[in-house]
Design a protein around this motif. Structure first.
Motif, PDB file in Angstrom:
ATOM      1  N   SER A  58       1.047  -1.370  -0.040  1.00  0.00           N
ATOM      2  CA  SER A  58      -0.060   0.051   0.100  1.00  0.00           C
ATOM      3  C   SER A  58       0.926   1.193   0.017  1.00  0.00           C
ATOM      4  CB  SER A  58      -1.003   0.043   1.240  1.00  0.00           C
ATOM      5  OG  SER A  58      -0.095   0.149   2.504  1.00  0.00           O
ATOM      6  N   LEU A  59       0.202   2.241  -0.590  1.00  0.00           N
ATOM      7  CA  LEU A  59       0.960   3.770  -0.754  1.00  0.00           C
ATOM      8  C   LEU A  59       0.048   4.769  -0.138  1.00  0.00           C
ATOM      9  CD1 LEU A  59       3.317   5.510  -1.889  1.00  0.00           C
ATOM     10  CD2 LEU A  59       1.359   5.858  -3.512  1.00  0.00           C
ATOM     11  N   CYS A  60       0.413   5.433   0.810  1.00  0.00           N
ATOM     12  CA  CYS A  60      -0.441   6.797   1.451  1.00  0.00           C
ATOM     13  C   CYS A  60       0.546   7.927   1.071  1.00  0.00           C
ATOM     14  CB  CYS A  60      -0.833   6.270   2.690  1.00  0.00           C
ATOM     15  SG  CYS A  60      -1.955   7.586   3.076  1.00  0.00           S
ATOM     16  N   ILE A  61      -0.121   8.927   0.457  1.00  0.00           N
ATOM     17  CA  ILE A  61       0.682  10.157   0.773  1.00  0.00           C
ATOM     18  C   ILE A  61      -0.531  11.181   1.052  1.00  0.00           C
ATOM     19  CG2 ILE A  61       1.724  11.924  -0.866  1.00  0.00           C
ATOM     20  CD1 ILE A  61       2.162   9.836  -2.877  1.00  0.00           C
ATOM     21  N   GLY A  62       0.028  12.352   1.948  1.00  0.00           N
ATOM     22  CA  GLY A  62      -0.971  13.121   2.480  1.00  0.00           C
ATOM     23  C   GLY A  62      -1.569  12.458   3.585  1.00  0.00           C
ATOM     24  N   ASP A  63      -2.433  13.401   4.507  1.00  0.00           N
ATOM     25  CA  ASP A  63      -3.224  13.042   5.476  1.00  0.00           C
ATOM     26  C   ASP A  63      -4.558  12.403   4.972  1.00  0.00           C
ATOM     27  OD1 ASP A  63      -4.587  12.421   7.838  1.00  0.00           O
ATOM     28  OD2 ASP A  63      -3.906  14.345   8.810  1.00  0.00           O
ATOM     29  N   ILE A  64      -4.576  11.209   4.866  1.00  0.00           N
ATOM     30  CA  ILE A  64      -5.995  10.489   4.203  1.00  0.00           C
ATOM     31  C   ILE A  64      -6.937  10.615   5.194  1.00  0.00           C
ATOM     32  CG2 ILE A  64      -5.508   8.019   5.032  1.00  0.00           C
ATOM     33  CD1 ILE A  64      -6.190   9.152   1.477  1.00  0.00           C
ATOM     34  N   ASN A  65      -6.867  10.992   6.289  1.00  0.00           N
ATOM     35  CA  ASN A  65      -8.059  10.943   7.405  1.00  0.00           C
ATOM     36  C   ASN A  65      -8.432  12.356   7.580  1.00  0.00           C
ATOM     37  OD1 ASN A  65      -8.355   8.129   7.915  1.00  0.00           O
ATOM     38  ND2 ASN A  65      -6.370   8.467   8.933  1.00  0.00           N
ATOM     39  N   ARG A  66      -7.715  13.399   7.033  1.00  0.00           N
ATOM     40  CA  ARG A  66      -7.957  14.776   7.202  1.00  0.00           C
ATOM     41  C   ARG A  66      -9.080  15.213   6.110  1.00  0.00           C
ATOM     42  NH1 ARG A  66      -6.719  19.881   6.041  1.00  0.00           N
ATOM     43  NH2 ARG A  66      -5.574  19.183   4.274  1.00  0.00           N
ATOM     44  N   ILE A  67     -10.471  15.217   6.308  1.00  0.00           N
ATOM     45  CA  ILE A  67     -11.545  15.349   5.560  1.00  0.00           C
ATOM     46  C   ILE A  67     -12.161  16.694   5.915  1.00  0.00           C
ATOM     47  CG2 ILE A  67     -13.568  14.346   4.379  1.00  0.00           C
ATOM     48  CD1 ILE A  67     -12.111  11.877   4.852  1.00  0.00           C
ATOM     49  N   GLY A  68     -12.207  17.500   5.275  1.00  0.00           N
ATOM     50  CA  GLY A  68     -12.655  18.965   5.595  1.00  0.00           C
ATOM     51  C   GLY A  68     -13.933  19.104   4.844  1.00  0.00           C
ATOM     52  N   SER A  69     -14.508  20.298   5.288  1.00  0.00           N
ATOM     53  CA  SER A  69     -15.905  20.357   4.712  1.00  0.00           C
ATOM     54  C   SER A  69     -15.942  20.355   2.999  1.00  0.00           C
ATOM     55  CB  SER A  69     -16.718  21.601   5.253  1.00  0.00           C
ATOM     56  OG  SER A  69     -15.770  22.852   5.098  1.00  0.00           O
ATOM     57  N   GLU A  70     -14.820  20.977   2.496  1.00  0.00           N
ATOM     58  CA  GLU A  70     -14.577  21.102   1.176  1.00  0.00           C
ATOM     59  C   GLU A  70     -13.995  19.833   0.267  1.00  0.00           C
ATOM     60  OE1 GLU A  70     -15.490  24.310  -0.331  1.00  0.00           O
ATOM     61  OE2 GLU A  70     -16.421  24.426   1.661  1.00  0.00           O
ATOM     62  N   THR A  71     -13.574  18.703   1.291  1.00  0.00           N
ATOM     63  CA  THR A  71     -12.953  17.923   0.666  1.00  0.00           C
ATOM     64  C   THR A  71     -14.037  16.716  -0.004  1.00  0.00           C
ATOM     65  OG1 THR A  71     -11.477  17.785   2.595  1.00  0.00           O
ATOM     66  CG2 THR A  71     -11.290  16.114   0.896  1.00  0.00           C
ATOM     67  N   GLN A  72     -13.532  16.445  -1.464  1.00  0.00           N
ATOM     68  CA  GLN A  72     -14.229  15.636  -1.978  1.00  0.00           C
ATOM     69  C   GLN A  72     -13.669  14.179  -1.692  1.00  0.00           C
ATOM     70  OE1 GLN A  72     -14.207  16.627  -6.029  1.00  0.00           O
ATOM     71  NE2 GLN A  72     -15.496  14.932  -6.713  1.00  0.00           N
ATOM     72  N   VAL A  73     -14.253  13.195  -1.380  1.00  0.00           N
ATOM     73  CA  VAL A  73     -13.648  11.611  -1.378  1.00  0.00           C
ATOM     74  C   VAL A  73     -14.281  10.796  -2.316  1.00  0.00           C
ATOM     75  CG1 VAL A  73     -13.423   9.873   0.652  1.00  0.00           C
ATOM     76  CG2 VAL A  73     -13.857  12.427   1.240  1.00  0.00           C
ATOM     77  N   ILE A  74     -12.978  10.118  -2.942  1.00  0.00           N
ATOM     78  CA  ILE A  74     -13.395   9.377  -4.127  1.00  0.00           C
ATOM     79  C   ILE A  74     -12.847   8.049  -3.684  1.00  0.00           C
ATOM     80  CG2 ILE A  74     -13.391   8.753  -6.450  1.00  0.00           C
ATOM     81  CD1 ILE A  74     -12.580  12.122  -6.530  1.00  0.00           C
ATOM     82  N   THR A  75     -13.525   7.113  -3.755  1.00  0.00           N
ATOM     83  CA  THR A  75     -13.002   5.713  -3.468  1.00  0.00           C
ATOM     84  C   THR A  75     -13.479   4.523  -4.603  1.00  0.00           C
ATOM     85  OG1 THR A  75     -14.983   5.095  -2.331  1.00  0.00           O
ATOM     86  CG2 THR A  75     -13.289   5.889  -0.871  1.00  0.00           C
ATOM     87  N   GLU A  76     -12.500   3.510  -4.555  1.00  0.00           N
ATOM     88  CA  GLU A  76     -13.060   2.434  -5.682  1.00  0.00           C
ATOM     89  C   GLU A  76     -12.386   1.239  -4.915  1.00  0.00           C
ATOM     90  OE1 GLU A  76     -12.634   2.816 -10.132  1.00  0.00           O
ATOM     91  OE2 GLU A  76     -10.584   2.087  -9.378  1.00  0.00           O
ATOM     92  N   GLU A  77     -13.201   0.090  -5.095  1.00  0.00           N
ATOM     93  CA  GLU A  77     -12.875  -1.177  -4.424  1.00  0.00           C
ATOM     94  C   GLU A  77     -13.176  -2.319  -5.348  1.00  0.00           C
ATOM     95  OE1 GLU A  77     -13.500  -2.673   0.158  1.00  0.00           O
ATOM     96  OE2 GLU A  77     -14.633  -1.063  -0.649  1.00  0.00           O
ATOM     97  N   LYS A 125      -3.919  21.154 -11.048  1.00  0.00           N
ATOM     98  CA  LYS A 125      -5.475  20.900 -11.290  1.00  0.00           C
ATOM     99  C   LYS A 125      -5.623  19.529 -11.973  1.00  0.00           C
ATOM    100  CE  LYS A 125      -7.872  24.787  -9.693  1.00  0.00           C
ATOM    101  NZ  LYS A 125      -8.999  25.019  -9.069  1.00  0.00           N
ATOM    102  N   LEU A 126      -6.507  18.889 -11.404  1.00  0.00           N
ATOM    103  CA  LEU A 126      -6.746  17.366 -12.258  1.00  0.00           C
ATOM    104  C   LEU A 126      -7.549  17.554 -13.610  1.00  0.00           C
ATOM    105  CD1 LEU A 126      -7.913  15.622  -8.799  1.00  0.00           C
ATOM    106  CD2 LEU A 126      -5.780  14.999 -10.321  1.00  0.00           C
ATOM    107  N   PRO A 127      -7.234  16.938 -14.380  1.00  0.00           N
ATOM    108  CA  PRO A 127      -8.000  17.071 -15.816  1.00  0.00           C
ATOM    109  C   PRO A 127      -9.209  16.259 -15.760  1.00  0.00           C
ATOM    110  CG  PRO A 127      -6.463  15.648 -15.997  1.00  0.00           C
ATOM    111  CD  PRO A 127      -6.184  15.998 -14.691  1.00  0.00           C
ATOM    112  N   VAL A 128      -9.345  15.311 -14.884  1.00  0.00           N
ATOM    113  CA  VAL A 128     -10.526  14.430 -14.635  1.00  0.00           C
ATOM    114  C   VAL A 128     -11.381  14.500 -13.464  1.00  0.00           C
ATOM    115  CG1 VAL A 128      -9.653  12.982 -16.340  1.00  0.00           C
ATOM    116  CG2 VAL A 128      -8.934  12.553 -14.269  1.00  0.00           C
ATOM    117  N   PHE A 129     -12.349  14.017 -13.513  1.00  0.00           N
ATOM    118  CA  PHE A 129     -13.523  13.916 -12.186  1.00  0.00           C
ATOM    119  C   PHE A 129     -13.408  12.546 -11.774  1.00  0.00           C
ATOM    120  CE2 PHE A 129     -14.126  17.976 -14.490  1.00  0.00           C
ATOM    121  CZ  PHE A 129     -14.049  18.754 -13.639  1.00  0.00           C
ATOM    122  N   GLY A 130     -14.016  12.375 -10.550  1.00  0.00           N
ATOM    123  CA  GLY A 130     -14.752  11.016 -10.181  1.00  0.00           C
ATOM    124  C   GLY A 130     -13.398   9.988 -10.162  1.00  0.00           C
ATOM    125  N   ARG A 131     -14.031   8.884 -10.591  1.00  0.00           N
ATOM    126  CA  ARG A 131     -13.109   7.729 -10.429  1.00  0.00           C
ATOM    127  C   ARG A 131     -12.162   7.549 -11.483  1.00  0.00           C
ATOM    128  NH1 ARG A 131     -17.447   3.416  -8.332  1.00  0.00           N
ATOM    129  NH2 ARG A 131     -17.608   4.119  -6.290  1.00  0.00           N
TER     130      ARG A 131
END
Ligand code: FAD
Length: 414
Positions: free
Chosen positions: A321-340, A379-385
């Motif tokens: 696994s790899l984790c970059i940044g504080d993956i548990n710091r979710i503010g009101s403006e944070t968009q969380v995208i997951t895939e499993e 800035k990301l050129p794509v959205f979502g997954r």
């Protein structure tokens, strides 16, 4: 120029290497409490019997001779005498310096649980000597308890499992690896460790010990009243910057050694790098700080930029696994995208169209691109997954004005 480095870890060694590159004639002395150069990130492999102590080294066998570095292994600095421009070591002798680097790392904490600090069978897991002590205690059939399920605790658990010992792990948080993973990923690793024989006590606090008359802990008591019988204990409940020997030296310290952006301490010609500064607790940053400090020691003014205060990779039982940044710091403006899917879990945090954190479990390919995006705040050129399907081929090219790669002229608005 006389350079003295204290510490033979990631920071001290990378500083020594850089100093020699930049100053072919200078006199370099490296003093370390360690009598062998070793990677702490590999200690679990020694504990598990996969590597010998020699194989933990991260330098060439002739590193010191080839770089004309005078190494003083097994030597602890005890005092700084800045007015005389020298350090004192434990045999009472002094070593003069023109430039000094403190790269003394960190030491482990033993929580203030009654009996734990004085017991004879309680070990930390920071140095090779700790791993050696645990290995001698880890006789077949021994019962082990580990306090703390961060990366260090899980490394110790892995090593013990490889020795045929099935430890019980006590964790105050409600999940394992609480700083490195989110809840879903932690559950995956927990099941993996359980399938190998570990057991966990989560949301649990050690409250006492049962000691025998010889001063050995025979059981750890939890605040739930449960008693965990043990033959030895490993404490992996956090570290503190190793600044204890710098007390009363006139050097400013807080939680760690205080340094400015050039890694200068408050004492002229004295620098700090690595875990001792408390800026981050990871290997690549310690190395980068060592290199930056060395440049400044040679008069090449270089600011240290701590890009990845949090970056972790791990691989237990073939699950990377790899984790970059504080993956548990979710503010009101944070968009969380997951895939499993059955073998993989991915999570991305996006703020204002910029990737701020990524967690990849299973297939961690493409990690380079996520590092680049987070570091450069592109800035990301794509959205979502679709984020999980980006590749370097999606870049438009290098924008000379911005000094970085961009996606394409329309989409890139950073
Ligand atoms: C078990 C474990 C697993 C880890 N896994 C990872 C990982 O997977 N990824 C990652 O990025 N990071 C990991 N880390 C953290 C990483 O090892 C540290 O961030 C890194 O070692 C810091 O390097 P450093 O040079 O600052 O300090 P250290 O490596 O701690 O080196 C400090 C040096 O200073 C010496 N020293 C201390 N006091 C004195 C004194 N008074 N006089 C002389 N010498 C002294 C010590 O002997 C040692 O040589 C792990 C740490 C541990 C303990």
């Amino acid at each position: 120029m006389r350079y003295v480095i204290v510490g033979a870890g990631a920071a001290g060694i990378s500083a020594a290497r850089t100093l020699r590159k930049l100053d072919k004639e200078g006199n370099i002395t490296l003093v370390s409490k360690d009598d062998k150069v070793h990677s702490r990130c590999m200690l679990h492999k020694y504990l598990g019997g996969e590597r010998s102590s020699k194989e933990l080294s991260f330098i060439a066998p002739d590193f010191f001779e080839a770089n004309r570095i005078q190494w003083m292994p097994g030597t602890a600095m005890t005092r700084l005498n800045s007015s005389e421009h020298c350090i004192q070591v434990e045999d009472g002798s002094s070593i003069p310096y023109d430039r000094l680097l403190i790269a003394s790392g960190a030491y482990y904490l033993i929580p203030p649980v009654p009996g734990l600090r004085e017991a004879k069978n309680v070990f930390g897991f920071r140095d090779l000597s700790d791993a050696q002590a645990i290995r001698s205690a880890a006789r077949r059939g021994a019962r082990a308890v580990i306090i703390g399920s961060g990366l260090v605790g899980m490394d110790a658990a892995w090593g013990l499992l490889e020795q045929g010992i099935k430890p019980v792990i006590v964790e105050m948080a409600d999940r394992i690896l609480p700083l490195q993973l989110d809840k879903a990923a932690a559950a995956v690793y927990q099941r993996l460790f359980e399938s190998k024989g570990c057991s966990f006590r989560l949301s649990a606090k050690a409250s006492g010990t049962r000691l025998d008359e010889d001063g050995y802990v025979r059981a750890l008591l939890l605040d739930s009243q449960e008693e965990l019988p043990c033959d030895f204990l490993v404490v992996a409940a956090g570290v503190r910057p190793e600044i204890r020997f710098l007390e009363a030296c006139g050097m400013e310290t807080g939680r760690g050694l205080v340094v400015d952006q050039y890694l200068s301490t408050t004492v002229p010609h004295v620098y700090g790098a690595g875990d001792v500064c408390g800026l981050s607790g990871i290997w690549p940053n310690a190395m980068k700080q060592g290199i930056t400090a060395a440049k400044n020691m040679c008069g090449i003014l270089t600011a240290y930029e701590d890009v990845y205060a949090m970056k972790n990779t791990m691989n237990f039982f073939g699950l990377p696994s790899l984790c970059i940044g504080d993956i548990n710091r979710i503010g009101s403006e944070t968009q969380v995208i997951t895939e499993e899917d059955t073998n993989n879990y991915r999570k991305a945090l996006v703020e204002d169209g910029v990737l701020t954190g990524i967690l990849l479990v299973g297939n961690i390919s493409g990690s380079g691109i996520y590092q680049y995006l987070i570091k450069n705040r592109i800035k990301l050129p794509v959205f979502g997954r679709d984020i999980f399907r980006l590749s370097f081929a999606d870049f438009y090219g290098f924008d000379n004005q911005k000094g970085k790669f961009v996606w394409n002229k329309e989409a890139c608005c950073s």
